[in-house]
Design an enzyme around this catalytic site. Structure first.
Site, short mmCIF file in Angstrom:
data_model
loop_
_atom_site.label_atom_id
_atom_site.label_comp_id
_atom_site.label_asym_id
_atom_site.label_seq_id
_atom_site.Cartn_x
_atom_site.Cartn_y
_atom_site.Cartn_z
N GLY A 93 0.85 -1.18 0.00
CA GLY A 93 0.00 0.00 0.00
C GLY A 93 0.88 1.23 0.00
O GLY A 93 1.89 1.26 -0.72
N SER A 126 5.91 -5.16 -0.88
CA SER A 126 5.86 -3.75 -1.27
C SER A 126 6.13 -2.85 -0.06
O SER A 126 7.25 -2.82 0.43
CB SER A 126 4.52 -3.44 -1.94
OG SER A 126 4.52 -2.16 -2.52
N ALA A 127 5.13 -2.15 0.45
CA ALA A 127 5.34 -1.31 1.63
C ALA A 127 5.85 -2.12 2.81
O ALA A 127 6.66 -1.65 3.60
CB ALA A 127 4.04 -0.59 2.01
N HIS A 163 9.18 -3.38 -6.53
CA HIS A 163 8.58 -3.06 -7.83
C HIS A 163 9.62 -2.49 -8.80
O HIS A 163 9.27 -1.73 -9.70
CB HIS A 163 7.45 -2.03 -7.69
CG HIS A 163 6.33 -2.42 -6.78
ND1 HIS A 163 5.31 -3.25 -7.17
CD2 HIS A 163 6.07 -2.05 -5.51
CE1 HIS A 163 4.45 -3.39 -6.17
NE2 HIS A 163 4.89 -2.68 -5.14
N GLU A 198 9.20 -7.20 -9.94
CA GLU A 198 7.97 -7.94 -9.67
C GLU A 198 8.22 -9.45 -9.70
O GLU A 198 8.98 -9.95 -10.52
CB GLU A 198 6.90 -7.59 -10.70
CG GLU A 198 6.66 -6.11 -10.91
CD GLU A 198 5.87 -5.47 -9.80
OE1 GLU A 198 4.72 -5.06 -10.03
OE2 GLU A 198 6.41 -5.37 -8.67
#
Length: 245
Positions: A93, A126-127, A163, A198
């Site tokens: 997020g 991710s985050a 990413h 990714e």
């Protein structure tokens, strides 16, 4: 330590979050015996925290794991929830929102104690991967909150860019990802950055760091004054745990 740091949540062909790393997640659960995972969905902005917890539960079910996902946002005492957790999952997020929330609630210390001292398994994407670094300065996210905090969990002694995308977009006249990372290095010359694309992840198990990929993509390591270097999944990257920023 038993840490999985995923670049992202899904790749093409996946219907469930973290599915591309399903095998290693199953191995982690079997290795640790963790059944109850505390989900930290504070980074989620455009959907509900409950929905994100449900997505993770669906992944457990898909993988055939007898695990239960519970959201920290439902806990009356978030610190106690961390102390009682058998496993911790931090969703992707907005990294700025996530990191600020962890600091505001006094959760950085309890998380470090759980993961580093008690060996509670940790999965982030991710985050959730960004906050495993010393700081969140190599996130791709916009600082959409005020009073943003930079320091984070410091599970690894280097910066990560999840990413990571090595591309130049036709018609785009702004800086590429590589150029942005090089800007970071110009200002922070002793802080290497690991770009993980990714469908890839880092594993930190008992102090041993390794790189894994579901699609054959290499990681790209950026260091000041040097040409970037690619590392394939079978190559040794343990030296990154010995750097001093």
């Amino acid at each position: 330590m038993d840490i999985l740091l995923l670049s992202n949540g899904k790749i093409a062909g996946n219907t469930h979050v973290m599915e591309f790393a399903g095998d290693v997640i199953v191995e982690q659960v079997k290795r640790t015996g963790a059944k109850h995972f505390l989900v930290i969905p504070y980074a989620v902005i455009r959907s509900s925290h409950d929905d994100r917890v449900a997505m993770i539960q669906a992944t457990f079910d898909r993988l055939g794991l007898d695990c239960v996902a519970t959201g920290i946002h439902q806990a009356a005492d978030p610190v106690k929830a961390i102390e009682q957790a058998e496993g911790i999952i931090v969703s992707g997020g907005n990294t700025w929102v996530l990191n600020k929330k962890l600091h505001d609630l006094g959760l950085v210390g309890p998380l470090r104690k759980a993961v580093l001292a008690k060996g509670v398994p940790y999965i982030g994407w991710s985050a959730g991967t960004n906050i495993a670094c010393p700081t969140i300065r190599t996130t791709n996210d916009m600082p959409i909150v005020t009073s943003a905090v930079l320091t984070s969990l410091n599970f690894v002694p280097f910066q990560i860019n999840p990413h990571y995308l090595e591309a130049s977009v036709e018609g785009h006249m702004g800086e590429t990802r590589d150029e942005r990372i090089q800007e970071f290095l110009e200002v922070n010359q002793h802080e290497p950055v690991m770009g993980i694309p990714e469908g890839t992840w880092l594993q930190l198990l008992d102090g041993q760091l390794s790189y894994h990929t579901a699609n054959g993509k290499p990681l790209k390591l950026f260091r000041y004054g040097e040409e970037p270097v690619y590392f394939e999944a079978e190559q040794d990257i343990q030296f990154m745990m010995e750097i001093s920023c």
